[in-house]
Design a protein around this motif. Structure first.
Motif, PDB file in Angstrom:
ATOM      1  N   ASP A 145       1.786 -12.357  -3.367  1.00 36.73           N
ATOM      2  CA  ASP A 145       1.355 -11.890  -2.048  1.00 36.73           C
ATOM      3  C   ASP A 145       1.147 -10.384  -2.006  1.00 36.73           C
ATOM      4  OD1 ASP A 145       3.962 -11.044  -2.134  1.00 36.73           O
ATOM      5  OD2 ASP A 145       4.653 -12.306  -0.475  1.00 36.73           O
ATOM      6  N   THR A 146       1.296  -9.737  -3.156  1.00 36.90           N
ATOM      7  CA  THR A 146       1.002  -8.313  -3.290  1.00 36.90           C
ATOM      8  C   THR A 146       0.040  -8.131  -4.459  1.00 36.90           C
ATOM      9  OG1 THR A 146       2.880  -7.949  -4.781  1.00 36.90           O
ATOM     10  CG2 THR A 146       3.264  -7.625  -2.418  1.00 36.90           C
ATOM     11  N   PRO A 147      -0.697  -7.028  -4.523  1.00 34.36           N
ATOM     12  CA  PRO A 147      -1.608  -6.813  -5.647  1.00 34.36           C
ATOM     13  C   PRO A 147      -0.857  -6.841  -6.980  1.00 34.36           C
ATOM     14  CG  PRO A 147      -2.052  -5.267  -3.878  1.00 34.36           C
ATOM     15  CD  PRO A 147      -0.780  -5.962  -3.514  1.00 34.36           C
ATOM     16  N   SER A 151       4.702  -4.872 -12.889  1.00 33.07           N
ATOM     17  CA  SER A 151       6.016  -5.278 -12.382  1.00 33.07           C
ATOM     18  C   SER A 151       5.923  -6.396 -11.347  1.00 33.07           C
ATOM     19  CB  SER A 151       6.730  -4.064 -11.755  1.00 33.07           C
ATOM     20  OG  SER A 151       5.978  -3.556 -10.658  1.00 33.07           O
ATOM     21  N   ALA A 152       4.767  -7.029 -11.235  1.00 34.26           N
ATOM     22  CA  ALA A 152       4.557  -8.069 -10.216  1.00 34.26           C
ATOM     23  C   ALA A 152       5.566  -9.205 -10.359  1.00 34.26           C
ATOM     24  CB  ALA A 152       3.142  -8.617 -10.317  1.00 34.26           C
ATOM     25  N   THR A 153       6.127  -9.615  -9.245  1.00 29.68           N
ATOM     26  CA  THR A 153       7.103 -10.708  -9.255  1.00 29.68           C
ATOM     27  C   THR A 153       6.482 -12.002  -9.757  1.00 29.68           C
ATOM     28  OG1 THR A 153       8.247  -9.682  -7.387  1.00 29.68           O
ATOM     29  CG2 THR A 153       8.761 -11.967  -7.849  1.00 29.68           C
ATOM     30  N   ALA A 154       5.219 -12.244  -9.431  1.00 31.76           N
ATOM     31  CA  ALA A 154       4.543 -13.462  -9.894  1.00 31.76           C
ATOM     32  C   ALA A 154       4.502 -13.508 -11.415  1.00 31.76           C
ATOM     33  CB  ALA A 154       3.133 -13.534  -9.320  1.00 31.76           C
ATOM     34  N   LEU A 155       4.267 -12.368 -12.031  1.00 30.68           N
ATOM     35  CA  LEU A 155       4.242 -12.303 -13.496  1.00 30.68           C
ATOM     36  C   LEU A 155       5.624 -12.614 -14.064  1.00 30.68           C
ATOM     37  CD1 LEU A 155       2.812 -11.652 -16.157  1.00 30.68           C
ATOM     38  CD2 LEU A 155       3.352  -9.229 -15.762  1.00 30.68           C
ATOM     39  N   LYS A 185      -8.411  -4.233  -4.169  1.00 30.56           N
ATOM     40  CA  LYS A 185      -7.229  -3.699  -4.854  1.00 30.56           C
ATOM     41  C   LYS A 185      -5.947  -3.919  -4.059  1.00 30.56           C
ATOM     42  CE  LYS A 185      -7.816   1.032  -3.103  1.00 30.56           C
ATOM     43  NZ  LYS A 185      -7.994   2.454  -3.484  1.00 30.56           N
ATOM     44  N   THR A 186      -6.072  -4.345  -2.789  1.00 27.39           N
ATOM     45  CA  THR A 186      -4.890  -4.556  -1.958  1.00 27.39           C
ATOM     46  C   THR A 186      -4.649  -6.027  -1.609  1.00 27.39           C
ATOM     47  OG1 THR A 186      -6.164  -4.191   0.074  1.00 27.39           O
ATOM     48  CG2 THR A 186      -5.102  -2.265  -0.924  1.00 27.39           C
ATOM     49  N   ALA A 187      -5.530  -6.923  -2.070  1.00 26.66           N
ATOM     50  CA  ALA A 187      -5.439  -8.327  -1.675  1.00 26.66           C
ATOM     51  C   ALA A 187      -4.424  -9.092  -2.519  1.00 26.66           C
ATOM     52  CB  ALA A 187      -6.807  -8.990  -1.802  1.00 26.66           C
ATOM     53  N   PRO A 188      -3.812 -10.122  -1.947  1.00 24.08           N
ATOM     54  CA  PRO A 188      -2.953 -11.014  -2.749  1.00 24.08           C
ATOM     55  C   PRO A 188      -3.820 -11.776  -3.735  1.00 24.08           C
ATOM     56  CG  PRO A 188      -3.322 -11.933  -0.573  1.00 24.08           C
ATOM     57  CD  PRO A 188      -3.903 -10.551  -0.547  1.00 24.08           C
ATOM     58  N   VAL A 189      -3.200 -12.367  -4.755  1.00 23.89           N
ATOM     59  CA  VAL A 189      -3.984 -13.005  -5.810  1.00 23.89           C
ATOM     60  C   VAL A 189      -3.180 -14.133  -6.453  1.00 23.89           C
ATOM     61  CG1 VAL A 189      -3.195 -11.321  -7.514  1.00 23.89           C
ATOM     62  CG2 VAL A 189      -5.307 -12.556  -7.933  1.00 23.89           C
TER      63      VAL A 189
END
Length: 210
Positions: A145-147, A151-155, A185-189
Motif C-alpha cells: 500500500d506504499t510505493p 525496505s518495502a514490507t511487501a518485499l 511514484k506514489t501509488a500502491p503496487v
C-alpha cells in the motif's frame, strides 16, 4: 450488458491483500514497450511509454464505436499496466523496464495495429510499441500500500514466504510491478516475484491459474 471488469472478476489474480499468494499465468497477448529509466516511475522515459501503451489499450477497448473491427467483441475495462524491472540485486538498482498490458483473448494484432494508426503518437514513441504473446509464469505476489523500495514490507513478506516454503526465485535481478491503482511514484503496487517451479512445496489450492 455491463462491461467485463478485471478488478471485480479477477480479484485473486489482482489481489490487494498483503498476505502472499501465488499466480500461474499462461501465454496471453500483451501490448509491450521497453526502456531504461534511472528514476524509475518518476522518469519520463517510463511515463511516456506507459501513457502510450495505456492509450492504445483504451482505444482498442472502444472497439466498434471507434471503427475497430473486433470479432466476438464484448465490452471490457482495460487491464492494468504492469512492468518487469531488472538490472540489479535491489529494487533501487533495477532501471531496465519492460511494460506489459494484457489484452482479452479476442484481441489480435490487427486491432492493435488499427488502434495505433488512429492515435497521433510521436514516431519515436510509436515504433517502441509492440503486440506480443508472453507468459508471466509462476509468481508469488503481495500488495504494497506504499510505493516500492528496498525496505518495502511487501518485499519482506515475499522473502519470508519463499524461505519458509523452501522456494527459489527464478531470477535474482528482477521483479514485476502490477499497477492495480494506476502508475506513479506514489501509488500502491502489487509486487510479484517469479519462482522456479522445481523447488519448494506449494498447496495447489492457493495458486491462481489463468
Amino acid at each position: 450488458m455491463s462491461e467485463f471488469n478485471w478488478e471485480e472478476v479477477e480479484q485473486d489474480e489482482y489481489s490487494r491483500s498483503a498476505t502472499p499468494s501465488f499466480v500461474k499465468l499462461t501465454t496471453r497477448s500483451y501490448i509491450t514497450a521497453m526502456g531504461v529509466a534511472p528514476n524509475r516511475l518518476a522518469d519520463a522515459t517510463f511515463t511516456d511509454l506507459a501513457a502510450a501503451v495505456t492509450a492504445v489499450a483504451k482505444q482498442i477497448s472502444e472497439g466498434p464505436s471507434v471503427g475497430i473491427k473486433i470479432p466476438n467483441f464484448k465490452a471490457y475495462r482495460p487491464y492494468p499496466l504492469q512492468a518487469v524491472w531488472s538490472g540489479g540485486d535491489k529494487i533501487s538498482n533495477r532501471h531496465v523496464f519492460r511494460i506489459w498490458l494484457k489484452q482479452p483473448l479476442f484481441i489480435e494484432k490487427a486491432q492493435f495495429t488499427a488502434a495505433l494508426a488512429q492515435l497521433d503518437f510521436d514516431p519515436a514513441i510509436a515504433k517502441q510499441l509492440h503486440f506480443e504473446q508472453l507468459a508471466e509464469g509462476f509468481e508469488i505476489q503481495s500488495f504494497s500500500d506504499t510505493p516500492l523500495d528496498d525496505s518495502a514490507t511487501a518485499l519482506k513478506r515475499i522473502q519470508t514466504t519463499i524461505a519458509d516454503n523452501q522456494l527459489v526465485p527464478k531470477y535474482n535481478d528482477r521483479h514485476r510491478e502490477v499497477y492495480v491503482a494506476g502508475y506513479s511514484k506514489t501509488a500502491p503496487v502489487l509486487l510479484r516475484v517469479a519462482l522456479d517451479e522445481n523447488f519448494g512445496q506449494i498447496d495447489e489450492e492457493h495458486v491462481v491459474y489463468n
